[in-house]
Design a protein around this motif. Sequence first.
Motif, PDB file in Angstrom:
ATOM      1  N   GLU A 309       0.892  -1.157  -0.023  1.00 15.17           N
ATOM      2  CA  GLU A 309       0.090  -0.090  -0.110  1.00 15.17           C
ATOM      3  C   GLU A 309       0.753   1.215   0.180  1.00 15.17           C
ATOM      4  N   ASP A 310       0.113   2.372  -0.566  1.00 18.32           N
ATOM      5  CA  ASP A 310       0.913   3.569  -0.564  1.00 18.32           C
ATOM      6  C   ASP A 310       0.456   4.528   0.544  1.00 18.32           C
ATOM      7  N   ILE A 311       1.126   5.608   0.659  1.00 21.23           N
ATOM      8  CA  ILE A 311       0.876   6.491   1.842  1.00 21.23           C
ATOM      9  C   ILE A 311      -0.558   7.352   1.560  1.00 21.23           C
ATOM     10  N   ASP A 312      -1.273   7.386   2.699  1.00 24.46           N
ATOM     11  CA  ASP A 312      -2.546   8.145   2.805  1.00 24.46           C
ATOM     12  C   ASP A 312      -2.307   9.666   2.967  1.00 24.46           C
ATOM     13  N   ILE A 313      -1.359   9.922   4.075  1.00 17.33           N
ATOM     14  CA  ILE A 313      -0.934  11.268   4.711  1.00 17.33           C
ATOM     15  C   ILE A 313       0.636  11.388   4.723  1.00 17.33           C
ATOM     16  N   ARG A 331      -0.363   8.301  -2.066  1.00 27.19           N
ATOM     17  CA  ARG A 331      -1.313   7.598  -2.968  1.00 27.19           C
ATOM     18  C   ARG A 331      -1.927   8.403  -3.845  1.00 27.19           C
ATOM     19  N   LYS A 332      -2.634   8.008  -4.873  1.00 27.15           N
ATOM     20  CA  LYS A 332      -3.498   8.733  -5.485  1.00 27.15           C
ATOM     21  C   LYS A 332      -4.541   9.187  -4.807  1.00 27.15           C
ATOM     22  N   GLY A 333      -5.045  10.567  -4.846  1.00 22.18           N
ATOM     23  CA  GLY A 333      -5.837  11.130  -3.826  1.00 22.18           C
ATOM     24  C   GLY A 333      -5.618  11.390  -2.487  1.00 22.18           C
ATOM     25  N   GLY A 334      -4.401  10.738  -2.285  1.00 25.77           N
ATOM     26  CA  GLY A 334      -3.698  11.223  -0.872  1.00 25.77           C
ATOM     27  C   GLY A 334      -3.345  12.762  -0.591  1.00 25.77           C
ATOM     28  N   THR A 335      -2.839  12.824   0.700  1.00 22.02           N
ATOM     29  CA  THR A 335      -2.638  14.243   1.122  1.00 22.02           C
ATOM     30  C   THR A 335      -1.281  14.604   1.568  1.00 22.02           C
ATOM     31  N   ILE A 336      -0.455  15.511   1.221  1.00 21.08           N
ATOM     32  CA  ILE A 336       0.468  15.821   1.895  1.00 21.08           C
ATOM     33  C   ILE A 336       0.442  17.169   2.900  1.00 21.08           C
TER      34      ILE A 336
END
Length: 445
Positions: A309-313, A331-336
């Motif tokens: 899995e990729d990073i959500d935040i 991740r796609k649609g995720g937040t920095i």
Amino acid sequence: MQHILDAIMAGDATAADFAALELPESYRAVTVHKDEAEMFDGLDAKDKDPRKSLHVEDVALPELGPGEAYVAVMASAINYNTVWTSIFEPVSTFGFLERYGRLSPLGKRHDLPYHVVGSDLSGVVLATGAGVTKWAPGTEVVAHCLSVELESPDGHNDTMLDPEQRIWGFETNFGGLAHIALVKANQLMPKPAHLTWEEAASPGLVNCTAYRQLVSKNGGDMKQGDNVLIWGASGGLGGFATQYALNGGANPVCVVSNEEKAQIARSMGAEMIINRSEAGLKFWKDEHTQDPKEWRRFGGMIRDLTGGEDIDIVFEHPGRETFGASVYVTRKGGTITTCASTSGYMHEYDNRYLWMNLKKIISSHFANYRESWEANRLIAKGKIHPTLSRTYSLDEVGQAALDVHHNKHQGKVGVLCLAPEEGLGVRDHEMRAEHLTAINRFRGV
């Protein structure tokens, strides 16, 4: 000041006793001087020495205005904003004080040839100005660092949006690295009863910042199960972000710089840890060129830990050095979420990975009163714990700031102000005993 300290140490002085105390005309404080603002010109930031610019001296007690309070400061702490003030980067803070001075006659008090620094405190209310009803003299308190005028409509949904929002002790004068501080009454919060003065002072700025940046709807709006990438996971900010992720049912991916810091992250309960030094991660080929291959390698390391899995935040604060990698691995649609730029303010990233994947960059700056109150409440309930690693005396504040400047510290660095020694101020010993291991985690004991 001795009679004030005596009343605090007695433990049985009443509100009337504190209200009757004679206030001094001057007090001991840590300052920078306006006529020294160019003293480091021509030097690289790393070569600028806070020990040369921070002075411990007597300053005049400012006038107490409506809605304000004097607090006898038992302990404070070092934040990066104190380091920035001490090396006059990215700008001299005297520009902030001059602008505040033009706002009103009360604002003019802050425009002085010296700046009393510090954005954290624990202590005791000494006196309050007109209109203050919630905080009586003698109340043990901590203070958050949001100073706001709230005369504009802009700040009434979120006080951080007020056009006259400032960070106390950085963009205002009369900060917490002193024997007395001047604060707005709506900066005050109850001191957690199970903590010492220095422990209670240390969470303030970084704890509230981490809460808004990661937990609040104004920041990352973290939920259970989120994969959260935390840079500097054992540092002042990152140590709280790691706790919030674990406490909130998220999965922290903790980035640290050495094995000692990895052990601290593990002791908090984190399992997914990337040691940058061990992995040899270098996101920049040279001063001007980033290395996307390293971004991809970093992303692969994250997927290995998360089961693909990729990073959500992303909990971002290093800035220039890491921002390109942060955008890439989200991740796609995720937040920095970003609240600082300790490695440089001019961020560079490949915008294709942002816009084509609908990622979001959310700026986060400190916290409003409600967010700060909730963050402090979690400390008081023993859900989140201080990250204090070492405490200095007020006279050693230059060395304390230098340690933070050169990243030689773990967690948070405290400073004793009026408190004559460490370990004082605990009121709930039973609760303290229950959480002692967590309280001492960053001290290495």
